[in-house]
Design an enzyme around this catalytic site. Structure first.
Site, PDB file in Angstrom:
ATOM      1  N   GLU A 219      -4.773 -11.608   1.913  1.00 54.43           N
ATOM      2  CA  GLU A 219      -3.380 -11.162   1.847  1.00 54.43           C
ATOM      3  C   GLU A 219      -2.421 -12.352   1.848  1.00 54.43           C
ATOM      4  OE1 GLU A 219      -2.456  -8.312   1.136  1.00 54.43           O
ATOM      5  OE2 GLU A 219      -3.949  -6.866   1.796  1.00 54.43           O
ATOM      6  N   ASP A 364     -12.022  -4.305  -6.372  1.00 52.92           N
ATOM      7  CA  ASP A 364     -11.124  -4.257  -7.525  1.00 52.92           C
ATOM      8  C   ASP A 364     -10.719  -5.632  -8.055  1.00 52.92           C
ATOM      9  OD1 ASP A 364      -9.788  -4.663  -5.132  1.00 52.92           O
ATOM     10  OD2 ASP A 364      -8.119  -3.331  -5.576  1.00 52.92           O
ATOM     11  N   GLU A 468      -4.147   8.109  -1.427  1.00 56.24           N
ATOM     12  CA  GLU A 468      -4.985   6.917  -1.288  1.00 56.24           C
ATOM     13  C   GLU A 468      -6.414   7.176  -1.755  1.00 56.24           C
ATOM     14  OE1 GLU A 468      -5.165   2.764   0.109  1.00 56.24           O
ATOM     15  OE2 GLU A 468      -3.798   4.150  -0.885  1.00 56.24           O
ATOM     16  N   GLU A 487      -0.338   0.116  -8.772  1.00 54.63           N
ATOM     17  CA  GLU A 487      -1.408   0.006  -9.776  1.00 54.63           C
ATOM     18  C   GLU A 487      -1.198   0.907 -10.995  1.00 54.63           C
ATOM     19  OE1 GLU A 487      -2.785  -2.058  -6.296  1.00 54.63           O
ATOM     20  OE2 GLU A 487      -1.921  -0.047  -6.509  1.00 54.63           O
TER      21      GLU A 487
END
Length: 645
Positions: A219, A364, A468, A487
């Site tokens: 992050e 991902d 989610e 996304e």
């Protein structure tokens, strides 16, 4: 004559059959891809990084311990290898039929094929800019210098010092004005030079990474390091395409800050037997004692873009090398049988703790950065790894009919499987997977991207947001929150750039209107705690400004410098914009580690191609550019499969 009459009769019969098929729609469940080894298992844990605390409010449906093909929604029967109705006497499903609207046109064509007036597009561009401004201005007024905005209480949020185990907060918030840093390049892309210059000066003057904060390496890298590098490149770009973003007296301060942060992240790569980094590091003291030895594949393997840019701008190979070593270590652990990777690995033993292979949380951005590292740096091995991974994804994760826009059977969908056997592990997908159509656009697999995007858009239409986790078997969310993720917007934007089809402008308009209607709060935009009830949670994650608003704005801003001929840009996984610069093609790390030179070669840009070469840009004919990208019968089929109709 008899032979000729027979041929003509057969041709007429075939045409009649096609006409009936067009009227009835695709025969659902025709294209059977049986999923073997579906077994009873306990439900999986929570979602991936960057999630919301609202994840605790999972649907009771997610507690089901066994999947019974006899209880499956009829449209997904072929995915579970059992014909619908073979179980408990369930009624069979009628295939979708062509619906004619008022005026004689198909209802989907009437809604989406209309011209998109320039005036409407300009209004939506301004609305997207206004959405960003509302969130940004309220953050600066009520939350700065803290990391995030609480948009309901109009207050700031920082690390949870009282509860170090609150990783949902502490992984992301490092007491370094996260939202301001993350939003820097969005200000530039929107042409707000005065606020960009003011924000950069604030970051330089007020932000320090010498703080007692334990953050997630992933992050901190994608949100903070990536944004600092992006803003530095914008400031120092001699062309200044976004307007005058230069800073008087600027002395590479953002680059130095990026270097400082990266040095503080380096201890995560030390004392691991595999070279795969620890997931967390304290910015002042290093890796905490007793740290977890388990990390997700995406978290450990998605550092190469930012670390590589930093190395090449500084002329210091250290950062790229440790990131590249981690990627290679993970790649070496993939299954010999399937070529797939799992989602959680032990950094000391190399043992796969999580054996699920999919396209969502935990995996991902690993795939994304294999391709984007090649695009930026031109290293042949990155593209080779991506192509091999993409082939394995197509072989084991993809279900449904072979072609997106023709034939019979269920629409293409990518599922979660066991990395060693390729057998189905569960029947949910998560919202992070909505990035994948955008990645497919980058490799030219536009047809497949169109179908997968349509599936996620159908879920959005049903709930006004993306839950989610969505269970495609039960046609219901498994995890109900939506933290303003970007996304789907990102894939919508990239598909529009690839096709110029007005359909995607309509999709963007739907998304923007839903965000305004359901997530706007007193002082910003709030996470949806429950996508059905539309209850809110008091959190506005930084990626809403760095990605969601940016992609919406660019979708409607046709004249943006990003889209001008001669400008070549790439977006990081956090949506930070990076120009494709010759400086980034200099592989200094190979000089330090010459044994890698033999393994690594440069590829020319025209060598980039999709492994699935049967689906590529050339298969989108010109006459379809202003029609629906997906035939209405297939669009209706997907809407039925998510319970929309």
């Amino acid at each position: 004559m008899q032979w000729r009459s027979l041929v003509l009769a057969l041709v007429a019969l075939k045409l009649a059959g096609h006409a009936l098929l067009w009227l009835a729609g695709p025969s659902l469940g025709f294209y059977h891809q049986r999923l073997r080894g579906l077994s009873c298992s306990p439900p999986e844990g929570g979602g991936g990084g960057g999630g919301s605390s609202g994840g605790a409010g999972a649907s009771p449906l997610s507690d089901a311990r066994c999947f019974d093909a006899g209880l499956v929604a009829p449209h997904w029967a072929s995915f579970l290898g059992k014909a619908w109705g073979a179980g408990s006497g369930a009624a069979s499903s009628s295939p979708p039929r062509r619906v004619v609207g008022v005026g004689g046109g198909d209802e989907y064509e009437q809604r989406y094929s209309r011209a998109f007036p320039p005036q409407l597009r300009a209004q939506l561009r301004d609305a997207a800019r206004g959405m960003f401004a509302f969130g940004y201005d309220n953050y600066m007024a009520h939350a700065f210098p803290q990391d995030e905005l609480n948009p309901i209480e109009c207050s700031g949020r920082g690390p949870d010092r009282a509860d170090p185990s609150n990783l949902n907060i502490n992984d992301v918030l490092g007491n370094y004005s996260l939202t301001l840093i993350d939003a820097l390049d969005t200000l530039a892309v929107m042409g707000n030079s005065s606020e960009f210059q003011k924000a950069v000066k604030l970051v330089i003057d007020t932000v320090s990474f010498d703080t007692d904060s334990t953050v997630q390496v992933f992050e901190a890298t994608i949100r903070v390091l990536g944004s600092l590098l992006s803003a530095h490149i914008i400031i120092t770009d001699a062309r200044q395409p976004f307007g005058d973003m230069t800073i008087k007296g600027y002395d590479n301060e953002l680059l130095h800050m990026a270097h400082d942060l990266a040095v503080r992240l380096l201890p995560a790569f030390e004392n691991t037997k595999t070279g795969i980094p620890y997931p967390r590091v304290n910015l002042r003291t290093g890796v905490p004692s007793g740290s977890n030895n388990e990390t997700c594949t995406a978290g450990a393997g998605s550092l190469l873009v930012e670390f590589g840019i930093l190395s090449r701008l500084l002329g210091d190979s250290t950062f790229e090398w440790v990131a590249r070593r981690a990627v290679k270590a993970l790649w070496s652990l993939r299954s010999n049988d399937t070529g797939l990777l799992g989602n959680v690995v032990n950094i000391q033993t190399g043992h796969w703790v999580g054996k699920q292979s999919g396209l969502g949380a935990g995996l991902d951005s690993f795939y994304e950065y294999l391709l984007k590292s090649y695009i930026l740096f031109g290293e042949k091995e990155d593209l080779e790894m991506f192509n091999d991974a993409y082939q394995s994804i197509q072989n084991y994760l993809r279900r449904g009919r072979e072609a997106c826009n023709e034939g019979e059977g269920d629409p293409p969908l990518y599922v979660n499987v066991n990395m060693f056997s390729g057998q189905l592990m569960n029947t949910w997908i998560d919202s992070l997977q909505a990035f994948f159509p955008g990645l497919q656009v980058l490799i030219g697999d536009v047809e497949d991207a169109i179908c997968l995007h349509a599936f996620y858009y159908a879920i959005w239409k049903r709930y006004g947001a993306l839950p989610e986790r969505y269970n495609w078997q039960l046609q219901a969310p498994d995890v109900l929150f939506y933290p303003l993720r970007p996304e789907l917007v990102e894939s919508t934007y990239l598909l529009y750039q690839a096709t110029k089809n007005p359909f995607y402008l309509h999709v963007g308009m739907d998304i923007l209107q839903s965000l305004e209607k359901h997530t706007k709060a007193k002082c910003g935009y709030a996470t949806l705690h429950h996508v059905i009830e539309k209850s809110k949670e008091d959190r506005m994650e930084s990626f809403f400004l760095s990605e969601t608003c940016k992609y919406l704005y660019l979708l409607f801003d046709e004249e943006n410098p990003v889209h001008k001929s001669g400008n070549r840009y790439m977006f990081t996984t956090e949506g930070h914009i990076v120009s494709l610069d010759k400086r980034l093609r200099v592989s200094l790390w190979q000089d330090t580690f010459p044994e890698e030179q033999k393994k690594t070669e440069k590829l020319k840009p025209n060598e980039l191609r999709a492994i699935n070469s049967t689906s590529n840009c050339n298969r989108v004919p010109d006459e379809r550019r202003y029609l629906l990208p997906l035939k209405s019968i297939y669009m209706r089929q997907i809407d039925q499969m998510v319970g929309l109709i």
